[in-house]
Design a protein around this motif. Sequence first.
Motif, PDB file in Angstrom:
ATOM      1  N   ASP A 128       0.229   1.184   9.861  1.00  0.00           N
ATOM      2  CA  ASP A 128      -0.331   1.017  11.074  1.00  0.00           C
ATOM      3  C   ASP A 128       0.564   2.053  11.716  1.00  0.00           C
ATOM      4  O   ASP A 128       0.087   2.785  11.747  1.00  0.00           O
TER       5      ASP A 128
ATOM      6  N   ARG B 128       1.144  -3.495   5.628  1.00  0.00           N
ATOM      7  CA  ARG B 128      -0.115  -3.662   6.583  1.00  0.00           C
ATOM      8  C   ARG B 128       0.171  -3.104   7.842  1.00  0.00           C
ATOM      9  O   ARG B 128       0.071  -2.184   8.737  1.00  0.00           O
TER      10      ARG B 128
ATOM     11  N   THR C  24       0.999  -1.343   0.045  1.00  0.00           N
ATOM     12  CA  THR C  24      -0.183   0.419  -0.707  1.00  0.00           C
ATOM     13  C   THR C  24       1.136   1.085   0.088  1.00  0.00           C
ATOM     14  O   THR C  24       1.818   1.247   0.505  1.00  0.00           O
TER      15      THR C  24
END
Length: 455
Positions: A248, A244, A53
Amino acid sequence: MRNRYLYITLLTLLGFNAEATAQAVAQTPRLVVLVTVDQLRTDHLERSYPTYTDDGLRRLLTDGMVYSNGSYPFLPVDMASAVASLATGTTPFYHGVTGREWISRATLLPGSIVNDDQYRVSPQQLGTSTTGDEMKVATDGNSHIYAFALEADRAILSAGHAANGVAWIENGQWQTTGYYTPADKWLASYLRHHKPIGDDNQDLTKIALACTEQMGLGQDDKPDMLSIGYAVAPTTAGYAALDRTIGDLLNGLTRHVPLDRMLFVLTSTGAIEEERREERFRIPTGKLYINRTADLVNLYLGAVFGSAQYIETCYKNQLFLNHKLISQKNIDLGDVLRRAQEFLLQLSGIRNVYTSHQLLTSDNQRLERIRNGFNVEKCGDLLIDVAPGWELVNEYTHQSSTSRANIIPFPIIFYGADIQPQRVTRPVTADRIAPTIARAIRIRAPNACSAEPLF
């Protein structure tokens, strides 16, 4: 009049210089976040890039200073020795952490490098200061130092001697140690009221962000440090999950600390090839049984010097001599080492043999990585270099490992603190991370660190 204009010009220049200096001091990072990922490899990291991402690993690879060819300047490397070297900026030769376990000559039994009779676990075997320790010294104890990891040794060795607190996950529960006293009230409360949810990396992210918020890390003029120890599965799905997690973490951190006040560092604890494929593809291989090898050496030394138990024990690729016996028999230790070395070199599966005397006295540059990984208090008298592709087996402990002569590169990434994006492909060693952090936050490097900063 001319002198007056010159005087005004000088004052103006001095004012600009003072302002620039003040800005430089103001931009000094106030939170260092050191993230280690067990088994992180550059090739796997790059191969999985399409799955990332924009918030996680892609952000670091795009906007960070990326050293893609990292390694450790010593052999062998495991999680504990790697983390200790990241924290201290030096090698096991000086900091004393040669591996997750070591053999005590007093008991001849293996034990964890962080075992402690008083506190159960502590950094007592870490023989030098860490970056966190130097932060504490520089701020008269006012810096906050925390470390969270999946394993006790990684958390404790990352934290150093003077940290506020550490925590790790053991048997599905948070654990800590009473070594860091007085006990940190916030940490004690968190561990009492929160249980791990079962996703280890997410659990570590959660406690790290809670610590950042509740303890106000990076909020004053004293530098703080947060160390986090993740793991990654060697698959595309594993790296996507790590992406991920990193996303975060970064998003949570930047909600509390501006990016220009934070130095974020990501690297590996070293990478090894776990799966054995040599036999399937007919690559030359074999097995070297270290316990049988020790028995053969003992028989040979008995034939030369008289029957006795010259080898006290063996551990991994090391043989430990009975110094007391050798002294009682009035035998020169150097002669015993030389003869044992000559005998071992005749055995199949052994590429080289190094003696403790050789590693302590030689300045041969070809031995540098072996010497850096040696510590006179923690290692045996004879270190066997197993041939590449061969499996080292101990029938007593049922431990085995496969020898590899090559180094698997891993990344070292710096992000934040106004660092400009850059890709560096030249080989660099991870012991240079500690002095780089020290320079960035304007403190002295750890007391055994002689490595140069990376920038």
